[in-house]
Scaffold this active site. Sequence first.
Site, PDB file in Angstrom:
ATOM      1  N   ASP A  66       0.802  -1.161  -0.166  1.00  0.00           N
ATOM      2  CA  ASP A  66       0.134  -0.063  -0.061  1.00  0.00           C
ATOM      3  C   ASP A  66       0.889   1.166  -0.124  1.00  0.00           C
ATOM      4  O   ASP A  66       0.224   2.359  -0.063  1.00  0.00           O
ATOM      5  CB  ASP A  66      -0.940   0.046   0.909  1.00  0.00           C
ATOM      6  CG  ASP A  66      -0.224   0.101   2.380  1.00  0.00           C
ATOM      7  OD1 ASP A  66       0.723  -0.081   2.720  1.00  0.00           O
ATOM      8  OD2 ASP A  66      -1.123   0.123   3.463  1.00  0.00           O
ATOM      9  N   ASP A 105      -1.382  -6.373  -0.403  1.00  0.00           N
ATOM     10  CA  ASP A 105      -1.451  -5.783   1.122  1.00  0.00           C
ATOM     11  C   ASP A 105      -2.778  -5.236   1.315  1.00  0.00           C
ATOM     12  O   ASP A 105      -3.447  -4.642   0.488  1.00  0.00           O
ATOM     13  CB  ASP A 105      -0.435  -4.346   0.799  1.00  0.00           C
ATOM     14  CG  ASP A 105       0.180  -4.087   2.310  1.00  0.00           C
ATOM     15  OD1 ASP A 105       0.350  -4.661   3.337  1.00  0.00           O
ATOM     16  OD2 ASP A 105       1.176  -3.308   2.211  1.00  0.00           O
ATOM     17  N   LYS A 134      -0.931  -9.452   3.111  1.00  0.00           N
ATOM     18  CA  LYS A 134      -0.304  -8.723   4.391  1.00  0.00           C
ATOM     19  C   LYS A 134      -0.940  -7.989   4.995  1.00  0.00           C
ATOM     20  O   LYS A 134      -1.785  -7.019   4.569  1.00  0.00           O
ATOM     21  CB  LYS A 134       1.325  -7.957   4.038  1.00  0.00           C
ATOM     22  CG  LYS A 134       1.928  -7.665   4.812  1.00  0.00           C
ATOM     23  CD  LYS A 134       3.397  -7.248   4.286  1.00  0.00           C
ATOM     24  CE  LYS A 134       3.359  -5.546   3.991  1.00  0.00           C
ATOM     25  NZ  LYS A 134       2.733  -4.684   4.736  1.00  0.00           N
ATOM     26  N   GLU A 136      -1.075  -5.423   8.957  1.00  0.00           N
ATOM     27  CA  GLU A 136      -0.160  -4.593   9.787  1.00  0.00           C
ATOM     28  C   GLU A 136      -0.681  -4.588  11.331  1.00  0.00           C
ATOM     29  O   GLU A 136      -1.896  -4.678  11.559  1.00  0.00           O
ATOM     30  CB  GLU A 136      -0.043  -3.014   9.698  1.00  0.00           C
ATOM     31  CG  GLU A 136       0.484  -2.825   8.248  1.00  0.00           C
ATOM     32  CD  GLU A 136       1.036  -1.402   7.814  1.00  0.00           C
ATOM     33  OE1 GLU A 136       0.310  -0.515   8.683  1.00  0.00           O
ATOM     34  OE2 GLU A 136       1.253  -1.121   6.816  1.00  0.00           O
ATOM     35  N   GLU A 203       9.869  -3.937  10.408  1.00  0.00           N
ATOM     36  CA  GLU A 203      10.192  -2.636   9.920  1.00  0.00           C
ATOM     37  C   GLU A 203      10.791  -1.446  10.890  1.00  0.00           C
ATOM     38  O   GLU A 203       9.963  -1.421  11.840  1.00  0.00           O
ATOM     39  CB  GLU A 203       9.104  -1.839   9.052  1.00  0.00           C
ATOM     40  CG  GLU A 203       9.242  -0.470   8.451  1.00  0.00           C
ATOM     41  CD  GLU A 203       8.084   0.017   7.423  1.00  0.00           C
ATOM     42  OE1 GLU A 203       7.348  -0.881   7.068  1.00  0.00           O
ATOM     43  OE2 GLU A 203       8.512   1.041   6.777  1.00  0.00           O
TER      44      GLU A 203
HETATM   45  O1  KIV Z   1       3.569  -1.207   1.692  1.00  0.00           O
HETATM   46  C1  KIV Z   1       4.643  -1.446   1.468  1.00  0.00           C
HETATM   47  O2  KIV Z   1       5.569  -1.317   0.518  1.00  0.00           O
HETATM   48  C2  KIV Z   1       5.224  -2.136   2.750  1.00  0.00           C
HETATM   49  C3  KIV Z   1       6.762  -2.221   2.735  1.00  0.00           C
HETATM   50  C4  KIV Z   1       7.419  -1.262   3.207  1.00  0.00           C
HETATM   51  C5  KIV Z   1       7.081  -3.459   3.719  1.00  0.00           C
HETATM   52  O3  KIV Z   1       4.568  -2.373   3.668  1.00  0.00           O
END
Ligand code: KIV
Length: 286
Positions: A66, A105, A134, A136, A203
């Site tokens: 994202d 994401d 993914k 968070e 991160e």
């Molecule tokens: O959105 C993204 O690119 C990420 C990376 C920085 C791990 O979450």
Amino acid sequence: MVYGTPAAAATPPSSAASATARKPMSLHRLREMHASGEKIVMLTAYDASFARHAADAGVDCLLVGDSLGMVVQGKASTVPVTLEQMAYHTECVARGNSTAWVIGDLPYGSYQQSTAQAIASATTLMQAGAHMVKLEGGGWTAAVVQALTERGIPVCAHLGLTPQSVHSLGGYRIQGKSEAQANTLKAHAQGLSDAGASMLVLELIPATLAAEVTEMLPIPTIGIGASAECSGQVLVMHDMLGVTRGKLPRFVRNFSLGSESIEAAFRGYVAAVKDKSFPVLGEHTY
Ligand code: KIV
């Protein structure tokens, strides 16, 4: 490339042979790499053409991050990115990809309301071509991870600096510096792994903490500003190609310098992560 030629049909001759020789990446293969100590190379991608070059250069995992809200859309954070936009870019990347593992994401607001919402959002990204999603954060997200993995949706978790929470974190700053913060992060990492996460992005955390988390978990950790102690690395493509303007975080290396093409820059990144010459302790770490 002839304008209008589908990216998947326009394989450059230099990379065609190696891409054809490589088998499509799988969760099984990623686990084997982790077990054998081979570093996992992840790079963000947002469209078909770059996805093709990155996969052909040997990038193991393409993250449709994202971060596209910032590097593609020019927004100030990832918060405004929508599920519809993520699905569109995931489709583009999946179309251009040859052999890499594609991670979609889940954007802000697409998994926080309920488990049902998270399952529906993850389904949207999987049907757009992702192999894994993914999300968070730790704590409450473990229940979401469990619900997704039980339904056959592989999950990559993400701890440390979680950009969707930038407003509550008070900016893009290093996380896990105090003992209390480090202990919380470790507890969250264990919880996410126990819940079934197959991978964990770390991160912007101290190298020592990244090493401890990597050591204690049975799943691979993927670092961004978290040192070579992690099982693999991820960078935002625009950062490592030198496209991003302004001051870059210290964990970024510009791989386009001295590279004759974009694909050569990607190959340089792959080689440097695999042979552990990037990231360098002290130079790219905290
Ligand atoms: O959105 C993204 O690119 C990420 C990376 C920085 C791990 O979450």
